[in-house]
Design an enzyme around this catalytic site. Structure first.
Site, PDB file in Angstrom:
ATOM      1  N   LEU A  58      16.099 -17.653  -4.304  1.00 31.27           N
ATOM      2  CA  LEU A  58      17.449 -18.127  -4.011  1.00 31.27           C
ATOM      3  C   LEU A  58      18.190 -18.402  -5.316  1.00 31.27           C
ATOM      4  CD1 LEU A  58      16.571 -20.572  -1.106  1.00 31.27           C
ATOM      5  CD2 LEU A  58      17.425 -18.225  -0.924  1.00 31.27           C
ATOM      6  N   GLY A  98       6.380 -21.017  -2.835  1.00 32.86           N
ATOM      7  CA  GLY A  98       6.640 -22.175  -3.665  1.00 32.86           C
ATOM      8  C   GLY A  98       8.121 -22.318  -3.936  1.00 32.86           C
ATOM      9  N   GLY A  99       8.566 -23.550  -4.074  1.00 35.74           N
ATOM     10  CA  GLY A  99       9.967 -23.805  -4.410  1.00 35.74           C
ATOM     11  C   GLY A  99      10.901 -23.024  -3.518  1.00 35.74           C
ATOM     12  N   ASP A 100      11.764 -22.238  -4.143  1.00 33.11           N
ATOM     13  CA  ASP A 100      12.698 -21.399  -3.395  1.00 33.11           C
ATOM     14  C   ASP A 100      12.298 -19.927  -3.483  1.00 33.11           C
ATOM     15  OD1 ASP A 100      13.335 -21.228  -6.096  1.00 33.11           O
ATOM     16  OD2 ASP A 100      15.459 -20.914  -5.721  1.00 33.11           O
ATOM     17  N   ASP A 101      11.011 -19.671  -3.646  1.00 30.43           N
ATOM     18  CA  ASP A 101      10.482 -18.312  -3.755  1.00 30.43           C
ATOM     19  C   ASP A 101       9.851 -17.881  -2.438  1.00 30.43           C
ATOM     20  OD1 ASP A 101      11.174 -18.191  -6.479  1.00 30.43           O
ATOM     21  OD2 ASP A 101       9.285 -19.147  -7.048  1.00 30.43           O
TER      22      ASP A 101
END
Length: 173
Positions: A58, A98-101
């Site tokens: 993102l 993970g995160g925005d991945d």
């Protein structure tokens, strides 16, 4: 003599552990473990057809956490994950790694045009405005990189790595 044990609680706990081992707790999408399994299965059943692995990141998502807080960021991730999943066909896989991945596994696309159309459908779903904390509306974009089996690799780790490299090239270019 009959002894009866109620194993309902144990079975429920076992199912919960199984779910946590294979799914992201925030979004409900597949995690890295399940992603690798889905890529392996897709490769095994692909025959001569390509399997497309797509890395999505993102754009500027860190600003959400920094300006609106982690709770708003988590709400956005859940909503965007639902949109991603909704844009895919049932035989495809969406994973949050993970995160925005995110990573997608696209099956049944005979060529680049079909894969590109499916990726664009996901990007369009992400791009729709989302309401944050009942007030602001935000629009998201994403950077995408693609790797294809067998051209770019023959195992999950290599395919994901090549898709991520392509995504970082797209993000910086």
């Amino acid at each position: 003599v009959v002894i009866v044990y109620d194993v309902t609680t144990a079975k429920r706990y076992e199912a919960e552990l199984e779910h946590r081992a294979h799914y992201d707790t925030l979004t409900g999408l597949a995690n890295r473990v399940l992603l690798a399994d889905r890529i392996e299965r897709a490769i095994a059943s692909a025959g001569d057809a390509p399997v497309w692995v797509v890395s999505l990141d993102l754009d500027h998502f860190k600003l959400i956490n920094d300006t609106l807080g982690r709770r708003a960021g988590d709400d956005m991730l859940r909503a965007l994950a639902a949109r991603i999943k909704g844009a895919l066909r049932p035989l495809d896989t969406a994973a949050r790694i993970g995160g925005d991945d995110f990573v997608l596994v696209l099956c049944g696309c005979a060529d680049e045009r079909q894969a590109a159309a499916r990726i664009q459908a996901v990007r369009d779903a992400i791009a729709g405005p989302l309401q944050v904390q009942g007030q602001q509306q935000l629009v998201f974009g994403c950077s995408a990189g693609v790797a294809a089996y067998p051209v770019d690799g023959a195992d999950p780790d290599t395919l994901v790595k090549h898709a991520e490299i392509a995504m970082y090239r797209a993000k910086s270019g």
